[in-house]
Every structure is written in structure tokens, then in C-alpha cells.
Design a protein around this motif. Structure first.
Motif, PDB file in Angstrom:
ATOM      1  N   GLN A  29      -3.730  11.696  10.741  1.00  0.00           N
ATOM      2  CA  GLN A  29      -4.888  11.498  11.096  1.00  0.00           C
ATOM      3  C   GLN A  29      -5.378  12.827  11.969  1.00  0.00           C
ATOM      4  OE1 GLN A  29      -5.910   8.328  13.729  1.00  0.00           O
ATOM      5  NE2 GLN A  29      -7.909   8.460  13.502  1.00  0.00           N
ATOM      6  N   ALA A  30      -4.760  13.215  12.753  1.00  0.00           N
ATOM      7  CA  ALA A  30      -5.092  14.401  13.685  1.00  0.00           C
ATOM      8  C   ALA A  30      -5.200  15.844  12.644  1.00  0.00           C
ATOM      9  CB  ALA A  30      -4.079  14.980  14.837  1.00  0.00           C
ATOM     10  N   TYR A  31      -4.332  16.061  11.687  1.00  0.00           N
ATOM     11  CA  TYR A  31      -4.233  17.121  10.923  1.00  0.00           C
ATOM     12  C   TYR A  31      -5.071  16.778   9.470  1.00  0.00           C
ATOM     13  CZ  TYR A  31      -1.042  19.511  13.748  1.00  0.00           C
ATOM     14  OH  TYR A  31      -0.456  20.341  14.874  1.00  0.00           O
ATOM     15  N   THR A  32      -5.921  15.826   9.373  1.00  0.00           N
ATOM     16  CA  THR A  32      -6.723  15.355   8.309  1.00  0.00           C
ATOM     17  C   THR A  32      -8.249  16.192   8.168  1.00  0.00           C
ATOM     18  OG1 THR A  32      -5.658  13.400   7.821  1.00  0.00           O
ATOM     19  CG2 THR A  32      -7.730  13.583   6.701  1.00  0.00           C
ATOM     20  N   VAL A  33      -8.410  16.810   7.599  1.00  0.00           N
ATOM     21  CA  VAL A  33      -9.600  17.577   7.555  1.00  0.00           C
ATOM     22  C   VAL A  33     -10.466  17.592   6.275  1.00  0.00           C
ATOM     23  CG1 VAL A  33     -10.680  19.962   7.743  1.00  0.00           C
ATOM     24  CG2 VAL A  33      -8.497  19.381   8.908  1.00  0.00           C
ATOM     25  N   LYS A  34     -11.697  17.059   6.407  1.00  0.00           N
ATOM     26  CA  LYS A  34     -12.475  16.527   5.212  1.00  0.00           C
ATOM     27  C   LYS A  34     -11.853  15.966   4.284  1.00  0.00           C
ATOM     28  CE  LYS A  34     -15.302  21.022   5.722  1.00  0.00           C
ATOM     29  NZ  LYS A  34     -15.670  21.874   5.205  1.00  0.00           N
ATOM     30  N   LYS A  35     -11.028  14.700   4.629  1.00  0.00           N
ATOM     31  CA  LYS A  35     -10.435  13.990   3.770  1.00  0.00           C
ATOM     32  C   LYS A  35      -9.127  14.556   3.039  1.00  0.00           C
ATOM     33  CE  LYS A  35     -14.198  10.723   3.333  1.00  0.00           C
ATOM     34  NZ  LYS A  35     -14.961  10.078   2.317  1.00  0.00           N
ATOM     35  N   GLU A  36      -8.700  15.873   3.452  1.00  0.00           N
ATOM     36  CA  GLU A  36      -7.768  16.225   2.967  1.00  0.00           C
ATOM     37  C   GLU A  36      -6.411  16.181   3.929  1.00  0.00           C
ATOM     38  OE1 GLU A  36      -6.989  17.365  -0.230  1.00  0.00           O
ATOM     39  OE2 GLU A  36      -9.268  17.071  -0.827  1.00  0.00           O
ATOM     40  N   LYS A  37      -5.406  15.617   3.575  1.00  0.00           N
ATOM     41  CA  LYS A  37      -4.207  15.373   4.354  1.00  0.00           C
ATOM     42  C   LYS A  37      -3.634  16.715   4.492  1.00  0.00           C
ATOM     43  CE  LYS A  37      -3.770  10.439   4.254  1.00  0.00           C
ATOM     44  NZ  LYS A  37      -2.910   9.383   3.549  1.00  0.00           N
ATOM     45  N   GLU A  38      -3.309  17.306   5.606  1.00  0.00           N
ATOM     46  CA  GLU A  38      -2.642  18.629   5.643  1.00  0.00           C
ATOM     47  C   GLU A  38      -1.066  18.279   6.176  1.00  0.00           C
ATOM     48  OE1 GLU A  38      -4.598  21.274   8.229  1.00  0.00           O
ATOM     49  OE2 GLU A  38      -6.275  21.532   6.861  1.00  0.00           O
ATOM     50  N   ILE A  39      -0.884  16.842   6.609  1.00  0.00           N
ATOM     51  CA  ILE A  39       0.648  16.943   7.021  1.00  0.00           C
ATOM     52  C   ILE A  39       1.101  15.568   6.397  1.00  0.00           C
ATOM     53  CG2 ILE A  39       2.166  16.340   8.932  1.00  0.00           C
ATOM     54  CD1 ILE A  39       1.285  19.066   9.252  1.00  0.00           C
ATOM     55  N   MET A  40       2.200  15.538   5.932  1.00  0.00           N
ATOM     56  CA  MET A  40       2.665  14.313   5.082  1.00  0.00           C
ATOM     57  C   MET A  40       3.708  13.582   5.744  1.00  0.00           C
ATOM     58  SD  MET A  40       4.242  16.209   1.874  1.00  0.00           S
ATOM     59  CE  MET A  40       5.093  14.876   1.023  1.00  0.00           C
ATOM     60  N   ASP A  41       4.472  14.286   6.574  1.00  0.00           N
ATOM     61  CA  ASP A  41       5.587  13.689   7.211  1.00  0.00           C
ATOM     62  C   ASP A  41       6.050  14.275   8.552  1.00  0.00           C
ATOM     63  OD1 ASP A  41       7.447  11.430   7.588  1.00  0.00           O
ATOM     64  OD2 ASP A  41       8.354  11.803   5.826  1.00  0.00           O
ATOM     65  N   VAL A  42       6.631  13.474   9.289  1.00  0.00           N
ATOM     66  CA  VAL A  42       7.164  14.057  10.753  1.00  0.00           C
ATOM     67  C   VAL A  42       8.749  13.591  10.725  1.00  0.00           C
ATOM     68  CG1 VAL A  42       7.045  13.517  13.069  1.00  0.00           C
ATOM     69  CG2 VAL A  42       4.910  13.413  11.772  1.00  0.00           C
ATOM     70  N   TYR A  43       9.294  14.566  11.235  1.00  0.00           N
ATOM     71  CA  TYR A  43      10.909  14.249  11.097  1.00  0.00           C
ATOM     72  C   TYR A  43      11.290  14.748  12.708  1.00  0.00           C
ATOM     73  CZ  TYR A  43      10.322  15.105   6.130  1.00  0.00           C
ATOM     74  OH  TYR A  43       9.827  15.139   4.896  1.00  0.00           O
ATOM     75  N   TYR A  44      12.232  13.947  13.102  1.00  0.00           N
ATOM     76  CA  TYR A  44      12.908  13.809  14.461  1.00  0.00           C
ATOM     77  C   TYR A  44      13.882  14.720  14.027  1.00  0.00           C
ATOM     78  CZ  TYR A  44      10.462   9.958  16.333  1.00  0.00           C
ATOM     79  OH  TYR A  44       9.528   8.802  16.812  1.00  0.00           O
ATOM     80  N   THR A  45      13.985  16.071  15.056  1.00  0.00           N
ATOM     81  CA  THR A  45      15.243  16.832  14.718  1.00  0.00           C
ATOM     82  C   THR A  45      15.813  16.907  16.189  1.00  0.00           C
ATOM     83  OG1 THR A  45      13.805  18.889  15.545  1.00  0.00           O
ATOM     84  CG2 THR A  45      14.378  18.326  13.350  1.00  0.00           C
ATOM     85  N   THR A  46      15.573  16.365  17.320  1.00  0.00           N
ATOM     86  CA  THR A  46      16.316  16.172  18.399  1.00  0.00           C
ATOM     87  C   THR A  46      15.474  14.820  19.116  1.00  0.00           C
ATOM     88  OG1 THR A  46      16.893  18.539  18.911  1.00  0.00           O
ATOM     89  CG2 THR A  46      17.059  16.956  21.043  1.00  0.00           C
ATOM     90  N   PHE A  47      16.292  13.665  19.284  1.00  0.00           N
ATOM     91  CA  PHE A  47      15.793  12.779  20.241  1.00  0.00           C
ATOM     92  C   PHE A  47      16.741  12.144  21.144  1.00  0.00           C
ATOM     93  CE2 PHE A  47      14.237   8.338  20.598  1.00  0.00           C
ATOM     94  CZ  PHE A  47      12.863   8.507  20.394  1.00  0.00           C
ATOM     95  N   VAL A  48      16.596  12.633  22.511  1.00  0.00           N
ATOM     96  CA  VAL A  48      17.581  12.349  23.414  1.00  0.00           C
ATOM     97  C   VAL A  48      16.977  11.558  24.509  1.00  0.00           C
ATOM     98  CG1 VAL A  48      19.120  13.267  25.053  1.00  0.00           C
ATOM     99  CG2 VAL A  48      19.063  14.382  22.680  1.00  0.00           C
ATOM    100  N   ILE A  49      17.385  10.493  25.059  1.00  0.00           N
ATOM    101  CA  ILE A  49      16.799   9.878  26.323  1.00  0.00           C
ATOM    102  C   ILE A  49      17.998  10.193  27.229  1.00  0.00           C
ATOM    103  CG2 ILE A  49      16.328   7.547  27.110  1.00  0.00           C
ATOM    104  CD1 ILE A  49      15.409   6.596  24.226  1.00  0.00           C
ATOM    105  N   GLN A  50      17.353  10.428  28.569  1.00  0.00           N
ATOM    106  CA  GLN A  50      18.259  10.669  29.618  1.00  0.00           C
ATOM    107  C   GLN A  50      17.719   9.621  30.686  1.00  0.00           C
ATOM    108  OE1 GLN A  50      18.290  14.704  30.670  1.00  0.00           O
ATOM    109  NE2 GLN A  50      20.141  14.622  31.912  1.00  0.00           N
TER     110      GLN A  50
END
Length: 153
Positions: free
Chosen positions: A132-153
Motif C-alpha cells: 500500500q505504501a509503495y502503490t502509486v496511481k494504482k500501480e503496485k511497485e512492490i510485490m513481496d517482502v522477504y525476511y532475511t534476518t528475524f532474531v528476537i532477543q
């Protein structure tokens, strides 16, 4: 000459009969293939907008790691990568995505993120916010998000 006339009449008679059969068969085939009823509607109905939208992968943008404060003194170290679409004019900067991640995960209970189901649930929410944040004039600029590091401490 009588024989010739009979031969011509005999040749024409089967042709007329075969044309009738052909017309009947074509009519049955057209009705069966969708000329009428619900089958015809389904065959020629316009496709939905979601079915028409096909996103083509573009550039992959790795973002810097960010440390997010969780509840009860825990921390989340998150590094992610954005999969842009071919509609993106240039490689998007990660500021909007990092902001969405911080607002989503801040002060969240670590127990919610320790399970695979929890991570996937919040990843889906993060993806929706980022797209939603990267949608400009109904054109989606981002199609997916990938976690490459996910560490809980």
C-alpha cells in the motif's frame, strides 16, 4: 435421358439430407459449447480484475537491519528484502517499508512472534502495509517482502 435425370435427382437428395444433419449437429454443438444457459455465461463473462492482474518481478532491494523494541524488554532484529515489480520506475528506497515494520512490530509481545504462525501472520500484514505504501496511481511497485534476518532477543 430418363436415366440421367434419375441419377441427378439421386445425387441431389443425399446432399440435402446431409446439410440438414450438418445444421442440426452444428446447432447442438453450439448450444453445448456455450451458446445458451449458464455455460455460455461462464464462457463469455468478463474476467475479474484480480484475475487480470499479473505482477512481473523486477529488482530485488535488500534493506539494512533495524532493531525494534518489543514488550517486556525484548528486541527484534529485522532485516528484510523488497521484491519490486517491473512497474517500479527505479529501485525503491526502503524508508517506507522500514517505517511500516517499526510501526507494526513496536511494543509487540515477543511470544506472538516466536511461532511460525505468528511470524507469517505479521509478515502478511507487513506485506499489505508495504504494498500500500509503495502503490502509486494504482500501480503496485512492490510485490513481496522477504525476511532475511528475524532474531528476537
Amino acid at each position: 435421358m430418363a436415366k440421367d435425370e434419375k441419377d441427378k435427382a439421386a445425387e441431389e437428395a443425399p446432399k440435402k439430407r446431409s446439410k440438414k444433419k450438418l445444421i442440426v449437429i452444428l446447432a447442438i454443438v453450439l448450444v453445448a459449447l456455450g451458446g445458451g444457459g449458464a455455460g455460455g455465461y461462464m464462457m463469455f463473462a468478463p474476467k475479474s480484475a484480480a484475475a487480470k492482474e499479473v505482477l512481473v518481478a523486477g529488482v530485488v532491494v535488500p534493506l539494512d537491519a533495524v532493531t525494534i523494541n518489543l514488550a517486556d524488554g525484548h528486541y527484534l532484529k529485522l532485516k528484510m528484502t523488497l521484491q519490486a515489480t517491473d512497474k517500479a520506475a527505479e529501485a525503491p528506497d526502503g524508508s517506507k517499508a522500514l517505517d511500516a515494520a517499526i510501526s507494526l512490530f513496536s511494543n509487540m509481545d515477543a511470544k506472538e512472534l516466536l511461532t511460525n504462525e505468528g511470524r507469517e501472520k505479521y509478515k502478511t500484514q507487513l506485506k499489505e502495509k508495504v504494498v500500500q505504501a509503495y502503490t502509486v496511481k494504482k500501480e503496485k511497485e512492490i510485490m513481496d517482502v522477504y525476511y532475511t534476518t528475524f532474531v528476537i532477543q
